[in-house]
Scaffold this active site. Structure first.
Site, PDB file in Angstrom:
ATOM      1  N   THR A   1      -7.797  10.669   0.681  1.00 47.52           N
ATOM      2  CA  THR A   1      -8.339  11.587  -0.336  1.00 47.52           C
ATOM      3  C   THR A   1      -7.402  11.732  -1.519  1.00 47.52           C
ATOM      4  OG1 THR A   1      -7.479  13.308   1.101  1.00 47.52           O
ATOM      5  CG2 THR A   1      -9.832  12.895   1.160  1.00 47.52           C
TER       6      THR A   1
ATOM      7  N   LYS B   1       4.225  -6.885   3.878  1.00 44.94           N
ATOM      8  CA  LYS B   1       3.942  -5.467   3.646  1.00 44.94           C
ATOM      9  C   LYS B   1       3.597  -4.859   5.000  1.00 44.94           C
ATOM     10  CE  LYS B   1       0.682  -3.342   3.214  1.00 44.94           C
ATOM     11  NZ  LYS B   1      -0.242  -2.506   4.076  1.00 44.94           N
TER      12      LYS B   1
ATOM     13  N   ASN C   1      -0.389  10.592   6.224  1.00 48.12           N
ATOM     14  CA  ASN C   1      -1.614  10.219   6.923  1.00 48.12           C
ATOM     15  C   ASN C   1      -2.651  11.319   7.005  1.00 48.12           C
ATOM     16  OD1 ASN C   1      -1.427   7.407   7.672  1.00 48.12           O
ATOM     17  ND2 ASN C   1       0.506   8.087   8.564  1.00 48.12           N
TER      18      ASN C   1
ATOM     19  N   GLU D   1       5.723   4.393   7.663  1.00 45.40           N
ATOM     20  CA  GLU D   1       5.352   5.564   6.870  1.00 45.40           C
ATOM     21  C   GLU D   1       6.227   6.763   7.208  1.00 45.40           C
ATOM     22  OE1 GLU D   1       0.744   4.526   5.768  1.00 45.40           O
ATOM     23  OE2 GLU D   1       1.145   5.622   7.598  1.00 45.40           O
TER      24      GLU D   1
ATOM     25  N   THR E   1      -1.382  -3.334  10.064  1.00 50.60           N
ATOM     26  CA  THR E   1      -1.670  -3.762   8.689  1.00 50.60           C
ATOM     27  C   THR E   1      -0.402  -4.289   8.192  1.00 50.60           C
ATOM     28  OG1 THR E   1      -3.373  -2.240   8.167  1.00 50.60           O
ATOM     29  CG2 THR E   1      -2.535  -3.438   6.352  1.00 50.60           C
TER      30      THR E   1
ATOM     31  N   THR F   1       0.870  -1.194   0.000  1.00 52.00           N
ATOM     32  CA  THR F   1       0.000   0.000   0.000  1.00 52.00           C
ATOM     33  C   THR F   1       0.905   1.242   0.000  1.00 52.00           C
ATOM     34  OG1 THR F   1      -0.235  -0.109   2.418  1.00 52.00           O
ATOM     35  CG2 THR F   1      -1.974  -1.135   1.084  1.00 52.00           C
TER      36      THR F   1
END
Lengths: 411, 411
Positions: A411, A186, A406, A283, A197, A160
């Site tokens: 969006t 992942k 994040n 991230e 996740t 992702t």
């Protein structure tokens, strides 16, 4: 074999993958869930593989986890594992559950298998319905094979916000035979306790019963996958699956097998390697942080303290700022909830001792900053001087990019 | 008085401060710990005040907390409270403890009090020795008085990375007399469970025994100060102190007093107001987030779920990004550890219902973005539909500025 424990070597296989163990094929394609990148993959075994799996402890579990648990419950075997990215099929109610069944059915049909031999999983945005037409059309295009590039195709298909693929492979010797353990994962965000996740898929050609494999995976998960944190959020979709084809031809592994320790250590190395790769690619991360805690009252306490440190936003921000701020480390130790002696704590950052018996030491700030600037992995060593327990945890720094990613993910 | 419960009005006092209750004076000066801004302050009472205090649950407690606890232990009263900012005097070992005693001694001398009537506290960087000469020289310049600006001087003197001062004042009627409760706080980073580098000082002129006041403060802290989070880090220096001068002349308050409820509610309002101001001014924050959870199995569970939501970095980032990402909210609910029914959850963001019975609803993204853009306070409403418990928590969004501040705070 004389029954004494052997410690056969555990060796890293450079460029080894989920296809290194005998009996596995893989595929990864673009099915249209992402704009351009691969988003659908499969691992297929030549034979029904014995399987072990661990799942998120989040009480909200995504639909595919329920379906996969049903599959595995039938006979403890799966032969195919199908994954989509970009959509987690989580919090999608009855329709989501039907979509997960449809995904399993289409996969069973494509590979000519009984449905209960298929596991499905999804990762991506929560709360939107799976574009099931795209998924089933994609599944009909999946043709797993064992050429080298296929593992990489699969590795890409499950990502992702990850910036790189994550794979590992280790080998050892069991009954004089080489057995291989390959893995792919992942991670990225929502990475914390008790799985996040985080998807990890591990293949092996070892002969091992499902129950024995499950026992090993559960123990190892507590020391590896459950010891990483990116942001403290535990996803609805986490899972780690190990498939064992049994094609290596060893006698069936169990804790009484003379080569059990070698097998267990190999599986642990593979899981630890995937865990560190996940933490490093958190991230927005620029650094891997490894925390080693010694001197706790138990290994469990040590792990808990290590994870509390590596999960502190203040420690993570300090690492990003290349600031050897041991005050934030001792603060995190203090609220970990584990028994400590507040006057006996030692802390080092890399080789630089900053605190001894809870008293600040003079150290060179320049040297500390240089260490934190130059190293890819920042090591934090803690000695609680309060017992014999030890444990590790891994995480990453907190950066502007974490916030950027994040604040705008959906969006 | 006929013994039936009265619910006298609780009224906000605009511009009221710690000096509104009768009997208090304050001061705040620049003692040279910060470059330019005020960094040393005192609250002085005309008489020894009955006192209640709560402290961080971090096992590492800063030196001044130990000294203050010793003072209060003597007779449950203090008459002066002296605070420095810029340096927390935490993790400073034996020398730090001596410095805290020196700070207390100098204050007692300056105000002509017994040492045990003086509380001291510090906030700022951890692990550096207090510049004790500057502190004691500063103390000799402290001349608390009751003119209006003195409260504001004190309010400023206790700040670290806070961007604004925080004060509050409420009044109610007890025995027909007006009683006032004023408060001041500092917060910013390390704000989480069970007190954070949160200092709150509350003054009142109510007549109330120390034990009764302590009981009230402990209960209220669980619903206010312990329900805010900025970054999940619990500081070594947190404390909340209430000083009661007893000059309002009411009959002594206790739970059997007919106006007890009015007093309790007034104290709670003051503490809640300070809590929200702290959350709103979290490091780098642009928004206050208020989470209201209903339908939990207990009030305690509701508070725990609310705090888990407001503490999620992913939820906090989504608020910064003006993204009505309810998936992250339900995810946080799922890992809160509290009993839930995964299929019965309702979520609204402001007035916008996004999830009903755990099923996504269609809602206008534009409307949601407009709400999150325009409002200063983002309300998240959750109904677990699983019981009668309810509770609130407060936090703030996670922004680039949080990272900037914390990557470079010490240097």
């Amino acid at each position: 074999m004389n029954g004494t424990k052997q410690t056969n070597k555990v060796e890293l296989v450079e460029k080894g993958s989920i296809l290194t163990p005998k009996g596995f094929k893989a595929a990864g394609i673009h099915a249209g869930l992402k704009r351009k990148r691969k988003d659908l993959g499969a691992i297929l075994c030549e034979v029904p593989a014995n399987v072990a799996a661990v799942y998120t402890l989040n009480q909200i579990q995504a639909a595919p986890l329920k379906v996969t648990q049903e599959s595995i419950a039938v006979e403890g075997k799966i032969q195919a594992l199908v994954v989509n990215s970009a959509n987690a099929n989580a919090c999608t109610g009855e329709r989501g559950l039907q979509d997960a069944y449809t995904m399993r059915q289409a996969s069973a049909q494509q590979f000519g298998l009984d449905e209960h031999l298929v596991a499905v999983t999804s990762t991506g945005v929560i709360g939107e319905y799976l574009p099931i037409e795209k998924v089933t059309s994609g599944i009909r295009l999946l043709e797993p094979n064992s050429v080298e590039g296929s593992a990489d195709d699969f590795n890409h298909a499950i990502l992702t916000t990850d910036t790189t693929t994550k794979q590992t492979c280790y080998q050892t010797t069991v009954d004089g035979q080489t057995i291989s353990i390959g893995g792919v994962a992942k991670g990225s965000g929502m990475i914390h306790p008790n799985m996040a996740t985080m998807l990890s898929f591990v293949t092996t050609d070892a002969v091992i019963e499902s129950e024995v494999l499950q026992h090993a995976l559960s123990g190892i998960t507590n020391q590896t996958f459950n010891r990483i944190t990116v942001d403290g959020d535990t996803s609805t979709n986490d899972m780690a699956v190990v498939m064992a084809s049994g094609l290596a031809g060893n006698t069936s592994l169990s804790p009484t097998h003379p080569d059990w320790e070698a097998f267990y250590e190999t599986l642990k190395q593979a899981c630890e390697s995937l865990s560190k790769q996940i933490a490093r690619d958190g991230e927005g991360a620029t650094k891997l942080i490894e925390v080693q805690v010694n001197g706790a009252q138990s290994d469990e306490d040590a792990g808990k303290v290590a994870k509390q440190i590596v999960g502190s936003d203040l420690v993570k921000s300090a690492v990003f700022g290349k600031d050897a701020n041991w005050g934030r480390i001792i603060c995190a130790i203090g609220y970990s909830g584990c028994p400590i002696n507040p006057d006996k704590i030692d802390i080092a950052i890399g080789d630089i001792q900053t605190l001894e018996n809870s008293q600040p030491l003079h150290f060179s700030e320049e040297q500390a900053t240089a260490y934190m600037t130059n190293e890819e992995t920042i090591m934090i060593h803690v000695n609680l001087n309060n017992g014999e327990g030890s444990g590790k945890a891994w995480g990453c720094d907190l950066t502007y990019d974490y916030v950027r990613i994040n604040a705008g993910y959906r969006t």
